[in-house]
Design a protein around this motif. Structure first.
Motif, PDB file in Angstrom:
ATOM      1  N   ASP A  86     -16.541   9.628  -0.960  1.00 45.46           N
ATOM      2  CA  ASP A  86     -15.753  10.800  -1.342  1.00 45.46           C
ATOM      3  C   ASP A  86     -15.221  10.679  -2.766  1.00 45.46           C
ATOM      4  N   THR A  87     -15.383   9.515  -3.362  1.00 40.00           N
ATOM      5  CA  THR A  87     -14.929   9.319  -4.737  1.00 40.00           C
ATOM      6  C   THR A  87     -15.611  10.321  -5.653  1.00 40.00           C
ATOM      7  N   ALA A  88     -14.809  11.149  -6.315  1.00 44.61           N
ATOM      8  CA  ALA A  88     -15.331  12.231  -7.150  1.00 44.61           C
ATOM      9  C   ALA A  88     -14.151  12.970  -7.761  1.00 44.61           C
ATOM     10  N   SER A  89     -14.461  13.966  -8.580  1.00 48.98           N
ATOM     11  CA  SER A  89     -13.434  14.889  -9.056  1.00 48.98           C
ATOM     12  C   SER A  89     -13.511  16.166  -8.227  1.00 48.98           C
TER      13      SER A  89
ATOM     14  N   ILE B  79      -8.725  15.914   2.691  1.00 52.61           N
ATOM     15  CA  ILE B  79      -9.903  15.184   3.153  1.00 52.61           C
ATOM     16  C   ILE B  79      -9.399  14.127   4.122  1.00 52.61           C
ATOM     17  N   THR B  80      -9.817  14.228   5.351  1.00 55.49           N
ATOM     18  CA  THR B  80      -9.356  13.267   6.345  1.00 55.49           C
ATOM     19  C   THR B  80     -10.337  12.098   6.450  1.00 55.49           C
TER      20      THR B  80
ATOM     21  N   ALA C  72      -4.832  12.325 -10.723  1.00 55.58           N
ATOM     22  CA  ALA C  72      -5.623  11.220 -10.211  1.00 55.58           C
ATOM     23  C   ALA C  72      -4.986  10.724  -8.929  1.00 55.58           C
ATOM     24  N   LEU C  73      -5.838  10.334  -7.990  1.00 55.17           N
ATOM     25  CA  LEU C  73      -5.377   9.872  -6.684  1.00 55.17           C
ATOM     26  C   LEU C  73      -6.255   8.708  -6.261  1.00 55.17           C
TER      27      LEU C  73
ATOM     28  N   GLU D 136      -7.914   6.522   4.791  1.00 56.98           N
ATOM     29  CA  GLU D 136      -6.699   7.312   4.591  1.00 56.98           C
ATOM     30  C   GLU D 136      -7.079   8.772   4.308  1.00 56.98           C
ATOM     31  N   ASN D 137      -6.050   9.617   4.413  1.00 58.26           N
ATOM     32  CA  ASN D 137      -6.255  11.030   4.074  1.00 58.26           C
ATOM     33  C   ASN D 137      -5.899  11.269   2.614  1.00 58.26           C
TER      34      ASN D 137
END
Lengths: 115, 111
Positions: free
Chosen positions: B83-86, B76-77, B10-11, B17-18
């Motif tokens: 972009d929230t996803a798995s 992902i820059t 998880a991040l 941010e990248n």
């Protein structure tokens, strides 16, 4: 843009019943696949299909499962005598060929719930 | 057996941010693919990188592949909340029909 379509999006079935999950692959694709993803787990390969026969299948794909391409467009996954542990998201995918540089296109999935 | 394993599991980052996600695998491959999955939805193909390629770009995505270390990374820059996803890596292991997926990294981008 062409896409793989799956129906239904959600299927609820009683334990012991048979279900058929349907997929329409991209029209000029020749290779078809089924994967499943149990909730919270990784996507697992079930079976690949080419030229009207199974190319490869995993250990999961036992006699309970079968696949068929009944006509020129549909690709189906039949699960006989469903069990609670068959509850998962089932993804269909297709690709133009099986060369090493081929992208497989996935459908949106069918969520199967066995109760 | 061949297996893709992503890290971190998880991040969570701030928008802008990248995000870097890593994938390791065990056996030789012909290609490695990255997919994205929004919660409860299907898999969206992002990038395919062949075993003879070292880096590939697509928009804000950059994928690297190090076959000597059997690892790949997805960058992902300038991340966005969307972009929230798995994110999953998948390896073919010589048979492009059968992809072996990793456990995935769940990315959360906070607005």
């Amino acid at each position: 843009e062409p896409e793989v379509t799956q129906t239904p999006s959600h299927q609820v079935t009683q334990m012991g019943q048979e279900v058929i999950l349907r997929c329409v692959p991209i029209s000029n694709h020749l290779y078809f696949y089924w994967y499943r993803q149990i909730l919270g787990q990784k996507v697992e390969f079930l079976v690949s299909f080419y030229n009207n026969e199974i190319s490869e299948k995993s250990e999961i794909f036992d006699d309970q499962f079968s696949v068929e391409r009944p006509d020129g467009s549909n690709f189906t996954l039949k699960i006989r005598s469903t069990k609670l542990e068959d509850s998962a998201m089932y993804f269909c995918a297709s690709s133009q060929n099986m060369a090493s540089n081929t992208e497989a296109f996935f459908g949106q999935g069918t969520r199967l719930t066995v109760v | 057996s061949q297996q893709g394993e992503e890290d971190p599991q998880a991040l969570s980052i701030q928008e802008g941010e990248n995000a870097t996600m890593n994938c390791s695998y065990k056996t030789s491959i012909n290609n490695l693919q990255w997919y994205r999955q929004n919660s409860g939805r299907g898999l969206v193909h992002l990038i395919l990188i062949r075993s003879n390629e070292r880096e590939k770009h697509s928009g804000r995505l950059r994928v690297t592949l190090d076959t000597s270390k059997k690892s790949s990374s997805l960058l992902i820059t300038a991340s966005r909340a969307a972009d929230t996803a798995s994110y999953f890596c998948a390896t073919d292991g010589g048979n492009a029909g059968k992809s072996t997926f990793g456990d995935g990294t769940t990315l959360t981008v906070k607005p």
